[in-house]
Design a protein around this motif. Structure first.
Motif, PDB file in Angstrom:
ATOM      1  N   ASP A  33       0.843  -1.217   0.000  1.00 14.92           N
ATOM      2  CA  ASP A  33       0.000   0.000   0.000  1.00 14.92           C
ATOM      3  C   ASP A  33       0.872   1.259   0.000  1.00 14.92           C
ATOM      4  OD1 ASP A  33      -2.395  -1.321  -0.105  1.00 14.92           O
ATOM      5  OD2 ASP A  33      -2.881  -1.074   2.024  1.00 14.92           O
ATOM      6  N   HIS A  34       1.952   1.226   0.788  1.00 16.74           N
ATOM      7  CA  HIS A  34       2.881   2.379   0.772  1.00 16.74           C
ATOM      8  C   HIS A  34       3.489   2.534  -0.622  1.00 16.74           C
ATOM      9  CE1 HIS A  34       2.795   3.569   4.916  1.00 16.74           C
ATOM     10  NE2 HIS A  34       3.192   2.401   5.362  1.00 16.74           N
ATOM     11  N   PHE A  35       3.778   1.393  -1.255  1.00 16.98           N
ATOM     12  CA  PHE A  35       4.361   1.465  -2.600  1.00 16.98           C
ATOM     13  C   PHE A  35       3.346   2.065  -3.585  1.00 16.98           C
ATOM     14  CE2 PHE A  35       5.081  -0.584  -6.776  1.00 16.98           C
ATOM     15  CZ  PHE A  35       6.273   0.067  -7.088  1.00 16.98           C
ATOM     16  N   ILE A  36       2.098   1.654  -3.473  1.00 17.54           N
ATOM     17  CA  ILE A  36       1.060   2.206  -4.374  1.00 17.54           C
ATOM     18  C   ILE A  36       0.960   3.716  -4.176  1.00 17.54           C
ATOM     19  CG2 ILE A  36      -1.426   2.233  -4.881  1.00 17.54           C
ATOM     20  CD1 ILE A  36      -1.443  -0.794  -4.065  1.00 17.54           C
ATOM     21  N   ASP A  37       0.967   4.146  -2.930  1.00 21.75           N
ATOM     22  CA  ASP A  37       0.876   5.589  -2.650  1.00 21.75           C
ATOM     23  C   ASP A  37       2.067   6.330  -3.266  1.00 21.75           C
ATOM     24  OD1 ASP A  37      -1.328   4.862  -1.227  1.00 21.75           O
ATOM     25  OD2 ASP A  37      -0.438   5.147   0.761  1.00 21.75           O
ATOM     26  N   ALA A  38       3.258   5.726  -3.161  1.00 22.27           N
ATOM     27  CA  ALA A  38       4.458   6.361  -3.739  1.00 22.27           C
ATOM     28  C   ALA A  38       4.383   6.365  -5.262  1.00 22.27           C
ATOM     29  CB  ALA A  38       5.708   5.619  -3.261  1.00 22.27           C
ATOM     30  N   LEU A  39       3.841   5.259  -5.809  1.00 18.58           N
ATOM     31  CA  LEU A  39       3.727   5.125  -7.264  1.00 18.58           C
ATOM     32  C   LEU A  39       2.824   6.224  -7.847  1.00 18.58           C
ATOM     33  CD1 LEU A  39       4.964   2.927  -9.095  1.00 18.58           C
ATOM     34  CD2 LEU A  39       2.850   1.606  -8.802  1.00 18.58           C
ATOM     35  N   ALA A  40       1.827   6.607  -7.069  1.00 18.53           N
ATOM     36  CA  ALA A  40       0.902   7.657  -7.537  1.00 18.53           C
ATOM     37  C   ALA A  40       1.653   8.948  -7.848  1.00 18.53           C
ATOM     38  CB  ALA A  40      -0.178   7.897  -6.489  1.00 18.53           C
ATOM     39  N   GLY A  41       2.746   9.173  -7.132  1.00 15.60           N
ATOM     40  CA  GLY A  41       3.533  10.393  -7.348  1.00 15.60           C
ATOM     41  C   GLY A  41       4.276  10.395  -8.674  1.00 15.60           C
ATOM     42  N   ILE A  42       4.438   9.213  -9.284  1.00 17.73           N
ATOM     43  CA  ILE A  42       5.147   9.148 -10.576  1.00 17.73           C
ATOM     44  C   ILE A  42       4.255   8.512 -11.651  1.00 17.73           C
ATOM     45  CG2 ILE A  42       7.484   9.109  -9.560  1.00 17.73           C
ATOM     46  CD1 ILE A  42       7.410   6.005 -10.329  1.00 17.73           C
ATOM     47  N   LYS A  43       2.940   8.630 -11.479  1.00 21.84           N
ATOM     48  CA  LYS A  43       2.039   7.876 -12.366  1.00 21.84           C
ATOM     49  C   LYS A  43       2.150   8.292 -13.831  1.00 21.84           C
ATOM     50  CE  LYS A  43      -2.023  10.560 -11.059  1.00 21.84           C
ATOM     51  NZ  LYS A  43      -3.207  10.582 -10.226  1.00 21.84           N
ATOM     52  N   ALA A  44       2.600   9.535 -14.062  1.00 17.32           N
ATOM     53  CA  ALA A  44       2.739   9.991 -15.450  1.00 17.32           C
ATOM     54  C   ALA A  44       3.790   9.161 -16.208  1.00 17.32           C
ATOM     55  CB  ALA A  44       3.108  11.468 -15.479  1.00 17.32           C
ATOM     56  N   LYS A  45       4.710   8.569 -15.456  1.00 14.41           N
ATOM     57  CA  LYS A  45       5.766   7.739 -16.048  1.00 14.41           C
ATOM     58  C   LYS A  45       5.263   6.374 -16.520  1.00 14.41           C
ATOM     59  CE  LYS A  45      10.173   6.924 -14.139  1.00 14.41           C
ATOM     60  NZ  LYS A  45      11.181   6.878 -13.076  1.00 14.41           N
ATOM     61  N   LEU A  46       4.104   5.963 -15.967  1.00 14.61           N
ATOM     62  CA  LEU A  46       3.687   4.561 -16.101  1.00 14.61           C
ATOM     63  C   LEU A  46       2.680   4.331 -17.212  1.00 14.61           C
ATOM     64  CD1 LEU A  46       2.956   3.876 -12.319  1.00 14.61           C
ATOM     65  CD2 LEU A  46       5.120   3.551 -13.553  1.00 14.61           C
ATOM     66  N   ASP A  47       2.680   3.119 -17.750  1.00 19.77           N
ATOM     67  CA  ASP A  47       1.608   2.724 -18.663  1.00 19.77           C
ATOM     68  C   ASP A  47       0.473   2.048 -17.905  1.00 19.77           C
ATOM     69  OD1 ASP A  47       2.875   3.816 -20.772  1.00 19.77           O
ATOM     70  OD2 ASP A  47       3.363   1.940 -21.801  1.00 19.77           O
ATOM     71  N   GLY A  48       0.683   1.778 -16.632  1.00 18.15           N
ATOM     72  CA  GLY A  48      -0.366   1.165 -15.816  1.00 18.15           C
ATOM     73  C   GLY A  48       0.230   0.186 -14.830  1.00 18.15           C
ATOM     74  N   ALA A  49      -0.693  -0.604 -14.221  1.00 16.46           N
ATOM     75  CA  ALA A  49      -0.258  -1.578 -13.218  1.00 16.46           C
ATOM     76  C   ALA A  49      -1.104  -2.833 -13.347  1.00 16.46           C
ATOM     77  CB  ALA A  49      -0.419  -0.985 -11.823  1.00 16.46           C
ATOM     78  N   VAL A  50      -0.522  -3.951 -12.894  1.00 23.08           N
ATOM     79  CA  VAL A  50      -1.293  -5.192 -12.750  1.00 23.08           C
ATOM     80  C   VAL A  50      -1.341  -5.479 -11.253  1.00 23.08           C
ATOM     81  CG1 VAL A  50      -1.310  -7.671 -13.167  1.00 23.08           C
ATOM     82  CG2 VAL A  50      -0.683  -6.111 -15.024  1.00 23.08           C
ATOM     83  N   ALA A  51      -2.539  -5.677 -10.730  1.00 17.92           N
ATOM     84  CA  ALA A  51      -2.703  -5.840  -9.279  1.00 17.92           C
ATOM     85  C   ALA A  51      -2.776  -7.311  -8.894  1.00 17.92           C
ATOM     86  CB  ALA A  51      -3.967  -5.132  -8.832  1.00 17.92           C
ATOM     87  N   SER A  52      -2.277  -7.618  -7.685  1.00 21.09           N
ATOM     88  CA  SER A  52      -2.295  -8.997  -7.196  1.00 21.09           C
ATOM     89  C   SER A  52      -3.484  -9.258  -6.273  1.00 21.09           C
ATOM     90  CB  SER A  52      -0.997  -9.302  -6.453  1.00 21.09           C
ATOM     91  OG  SER A  52      -0.911  -8.466  -5.320  1.00 21.09           O
ATOM     92  N   SER A  53      -4.385  -8.279  -6.145  1.00 16.29           N
ATOM     93  CA  SER A  53      -5.583  -8.477  -5.317  1.00 16.29           C
ATOM     94  C   SER A  53      -6.619  -7.418  -5.671  1.00 16.29           C
ATOM     95  CB  SER A  53      -5.246  -8.353  -3.825  1.00 16.29           C
ATOM     96  OG  SER A  53      -4.777  -7.041  -3.552  1.00 16.29           O
ATOM     97  N   GLU A  54      -7.851  -7.693  -5.281  1.00 18.73           N
ATOM     98  CA  GLU A  54      -8.924  -6.702  -5.483  1.00 18.73           C
ATOM     99  C   GLU A  54      -8.621  -5.448  -4.659  1.00 18.73           C
ATOM    100  OE1 GLU A  54     -11.174  -7.186  -7.709  1.00 18.73           O
ATOM    101  OE2 GLU A  54     -10.801  -9.300  -8.062  1.00 18.73           O
ATOM    102  N   ALA A  55      -8.074  -5.628  -3.455  1.00 14.42           N
ATOM    103  CA  ALA A  55      -7.781  -4.477  -2.586  1.00 14.42           C
ATOM    104  C   ALA A  55      -6.743  -3.561  -3.229  1.00 14.42           C
ATOM    105  CB  ALA A  55      -7.284  -4.966  -1.224  1.00 14.42           C
TER     106      ALA A  55
END
Ligand code: 5RP
Length: 220
Positions: A33-55
């Motif tokens: 969850d901390h990683f997801i929050d940090a990832l949000a700060g660089i989301k413009a860099k990303l093409d997206g994410a694949v999640a390992s859970s519904e949460a």
């Protein structure tokens, strides 16, 4: 620094391994969850994410990171996830949050598995943390009897159903000296979907947050 701050520091350090255009495999749990929050700060860099859970999918979406289906992305360059225990060989016990099967699927599809944790998760021998096993409900007793034969004590995770509609049996009392063999042995029992040992395919990098800052261990 408390444990949660150490998890956060490890999660933020994992951003160094993210590249432009990545579709990032994302794990589950408080460190993820901390990683997801940090990832949000660089989301413009990303093409997206694949999640390992519904949460995790929900958290990613809430933060504006597109969640993609692994069936459409093909293999991923990187997977980032927490752990319940890790050795210096980067063998892991995962699944404390019950997401082990999808975590193993996304890890398997990824070139590099970056594991993030606070340094209390580093152990000499796996097994103090009960080993989670995802089981098809009708096989609960059968799998339990086979776990006893392997020297473990099976404990049903009460009231818990996985994202895949299955139950979790946590195995207590194991001292896992050969994690690769134990992972394979458990997966042979009919009704076992998978178990929380990540040994056949361990992490590639372990980032630990501790009182003295960040340390990293990589697979030889
Ligand atoms: C979930 C997991 C988690 O990575 C593991 O339980 C660690 O959780 P946390 O980051 O909350 O300590 O395997 O299935």
């Amino acid at each position: 620094m408390d444990r949660d701050a150490m998890k956060k520091a490890a999660a933020e350090a994992a951003l160094d391994y993210i590249e432009y255009g990545d579709i990032v495999g994302v794990g589950t749990g408080s460190t993820a969850d901390h990683f997801i929050d940090a990832l949000a700060g660089i989301k413009a860099k990303l093409d997206g994410a694949v999640a390992s859970s519904e949460a995790s999918a929900q958290r990613l979406q809430q933060l504006g990171i597109p969640v993609l289906d692994l069936n459409t992305t093909g293999d991923l360059r990187i997977y980032v996830d927490g752990t319940d225990e890790a050795t210096r060989h980067l063998h892991l016990i995962k699944g404390g949050g019950g997401a082990l099967t999808r975590e193993k699927i996304v890890a398997e599809a990824s070139e590099k598995f970056v594991c993030i944790a606070d340094d209390s998760k580093l152990v000499d021998v796996l097994g103090s943390f009960p080993l989670p096993v995802e089981v098809i409900p009708m096989a609960q007793s059968l799998v339990g009897r086979n776990i006893v034969k392997l020297g473990g004590v099976p404990v049903l995770r009460d009231g818990f159903i996985t994202d895949n509609g299955n139950i979790i049996i946590d195995i207590q009392g194991l001292n896992i000296v050969d994690p690769v063999a134990m992972e394979a042995e458990l997966n042979k029992i009919p009704g076992v979907v998978t178990n929380g040992l990540f040994a056949r395919k361990p992490a590639d990098l372990l980032i630990l947050g501790g009182g003295e800052g960040i340390s990293t261990l990589s697979r030889k």
